[in-house]
Enzyme design. Structure first.
Site, mmCIF file in Angstrom:
data_model
loop_
_atom_site.group_PDB
_atom_site.id
_atom_site.type_symbol
_atom_site.label_atom_id
_atom_site.label_comp_id
_atom_site.label_asym_id
_atom_site.label_seq_id
_atom_site.Cartn_x
_atom_site.Cartn_y
_atom_site.Cartn_z
ATOM 1 N N ARG A 71 -37.066 120.318 20.220
ATOM 2 C CA ARG A 71 -37.179 120.966 18.919
ATOM 3 C C ARG A 71 -35.792 121.401 18.450
ATOM 4 O O ARG A 71 -35.050 122.048 19.184
ATOM 5 C CB ARG A 71 -38.099 122.186 18.998
ATOM 6 C CG ARG A 71 -39.531 121.842 19.359
ATOM 7 C CD ARG A 71 -40.444 123.035 19.223
ATOM 8 N NE ARG A 71 -39.964 124.183 19.978
ATOM 9 C CZ ARG A 71 -40.510 125.399 19.886
ATOM 10 N NH1 ARG A 71 -41.510 125.618 19.067
ATOM 11 N NH2 ARG A 71 -40.039 126.395 20.612
ATOM 12 N N ASP A 73 -33.327 123.420 15.555
ATOM 13 C CA ASP A 73 -33.375 124.563 14.648
ATOM 14 C C ASP A 73 -33.173 124.140 13.204
ATOM 15 O O ASP A 73 -32.750 123.010 12.918
ATOM 16 C CB ASP A 73 -32.286 125.573 15.026
ATOM 17 C CG ASP A 73 -32.689 126.440 16.211
ATOM 18 O OD1 ASP A 73 -33.894 126.529 16.498
ATOM 19 O OD2 ASP A 73 -31.795 127.036 16.836
ATOM 20 N N TYR A 134 -25.846 115.349 22.268
ATOM 21 C CA TYR A 134 -25.601 115.923 20.944
ATOM 22 C C TYR A 134 -24.167 115.662 20.514
ATOM 23 O O TYR A 134 -23.268 115.505 21.349
ATOM 24 C CB TYR A 134 -25.836 117.440 20.959
ATOM 25 C CG TYR A 134 -27.287 117.843 20.930
ATOM 26 C CD1 TYR A 134 -27.912 118.190 19.741
ATOM 27 C CD2 TYR A 134 -28.036 117.879 22.102
ATOM 28 C CE1 TYR A 134 -29.249 118.573 19.716
ATOM 29 C CE2 TYR A 134 -29.365 118.255 22.086
ATOM 30 C CZ TYR A 134 -29.958 118.599 20.886
ATOM 31 O OH TYR A 134 -31.288 118.964 20.863
ATOM 32 N N ARG A 222 -24.450 125.096 20.462
ATOM 33 C CA ARG A 222 -23.660 125.772 19.426
ATOM 34 C C ARG A 222 -22.785 126.874 20.008
ATOM 35 O O ARG A 222 -21.704 127.155 19.492
ATOM 36 C CB ARG A 222 -24.594 126.301 18.344
ATOM 37 C CG ARG A 222 -25.213 125.164 17.519
ATOM 38 C CD ARG A 222 -26.471 125.590 16.811
ATOM 39 N NE ARG A 222 -26.231 126.725 15.936
ATOM 40 C CZ ARG A 222 -27.203 127.477 15.435
ATOM 41 N NH1 ARG A 222 -28.463 127.238 15.750
ATOM 42 N NH2 ARG A 222 -26.916 128.484 14.631
#
Length: 307
Positions: A71, A73, A134, A222
């Site tokens: 999932r 954000d 990522y 992040r």
């Protein structure tokens, strides 16, 4: 779209209908996250899952288990998201190779189904994944971000030393407790295996981070990027970055960068279906580090994935 991901069996991401006479499909999905309130279903909000489920239900009627690899954000993008869904076999056989074309006509332009195939029912998009990769883009040019890339690139106001960042980030590789970089949750582990964390400039001079792990915990990617940028622009040294692994709690001085620079690029699975069940079992184990007291093995996932 940061951890081992969330989903099946936790009541948060599954969308379950009557599974009788079904085929399990593996779908590849890409989306621009700018206008979505994240992946997961949320009452009254536009999410990627709500759009994909709506399209699938228009084609198949009631669908069965709907499980995503990770999932993401609000604001996070994906070019390589993977999900599995159980659909009525008869309707799948009728659609066949026309499924992607039909989904193209139903889905909004900021989300696309890019691949579809029938797989063995043992495939689990979340728990069978070997790793997730990522990308995070940062522009430190004096003039800012290319207007055509403003929705997937972070503008940084200080010049950054990419080579220094890359060198510092190698100290984070391996299996560690990444609680310093995560928003921990009660009863969930923050132990992860970081397999790759590279920084390099692309042909346009944009600094690009490539981060790969078996899974990520909440805000981990992040936070990793925010910490590296503090090293790259000279506010912190390389030793500070490595020391975050030792503090045993969330590091309050680690900046969590904005979501829009982050893209889920790839989720990897074994090509041999015989390996999927073994990977599911491995993923669901309780993680400990060497020297930790061994606890009982229970069927519980690590922290849900959010990026």
């Amino acid at each position: 779209m940061d951890e081992v991901v969330d989903n099946a069996g936790d009541g948060m991401d599954s969308h379950v209908g009557a599974p009788g006479g079904t085929t399990r499909l593996r779908l590849g999905v890409a989306y621009d996250g700018a206008e979505f309130s994240g992946w997961a279903l949320q009452p009254g909000l536009r999410t990627v899952a709500s759009e994909v489920i709506r399209a699938l239900e228009l084609l198949f009627g009631e669908i069965g288990d709907f499980t995503v690899a990770g999932r993401t954000d609000a604001g996070v993008h994906a070019t390589g998201q993977i999900l599995h869904v159980d659909v009525p076999t008869a309707k799948w056989e009728a659609l066949g190779d026309r499924l992607l074309w039909r989904l193209r006509g139903i889905l909004p332009p900021d989300v696309r189904a890019v691949s579809a195939e029938a797989v063995d029912p043992s495939f689990n998009a979340r728990f069978a994944a070997r790793w997730r990769r990522y990308r995070y883009r940062v522009a430190d040019a004096m003039w800012g971000v290319n207007p055509l890339r403003r929705l997937d690139t972070l503008a940084w106001q200080r010049p950054i030393d990419v080579e220094r960042m890359h060198a510092a980030c190698q100290s984070l590789l391996g299996e560690h407790d990444f609680v310093g970089f995560c928003k921990s949750r009660e009863g969930a582990t923050t132990i992860r295996e970081l397999q790759q964390y590279d920084w390099a400039r692309d042909e346009d001079g944009v600094a690009v981070a490539t981060v790969r792990a078996d899974a990520f915990c909440h805000s981990m990617v992040r936070s990793l990027v925010g910490a590296a940028l503090a090293v790259g622009d000279g506010r912190r040294d390389e030793q500070w970055l490595a020391s975050i692994l030792t503090i045993g709690e969330r590091a309050n001085d680690v900046h969590v960068v904005g979501p829009h620079g982050l893209t889920l690029v790839e989720v990897s699975y074994s090509e041999d279906p015989k390996d999927w069940q073994a990977r599911v079992h491995l993923t669901r184990r309780v993680r400990t580090l060497p020297g930790d007291a061994d606890g009982p093995e229970i069927d519980r996932p690590p922290t849900p994935t959010h990026h």
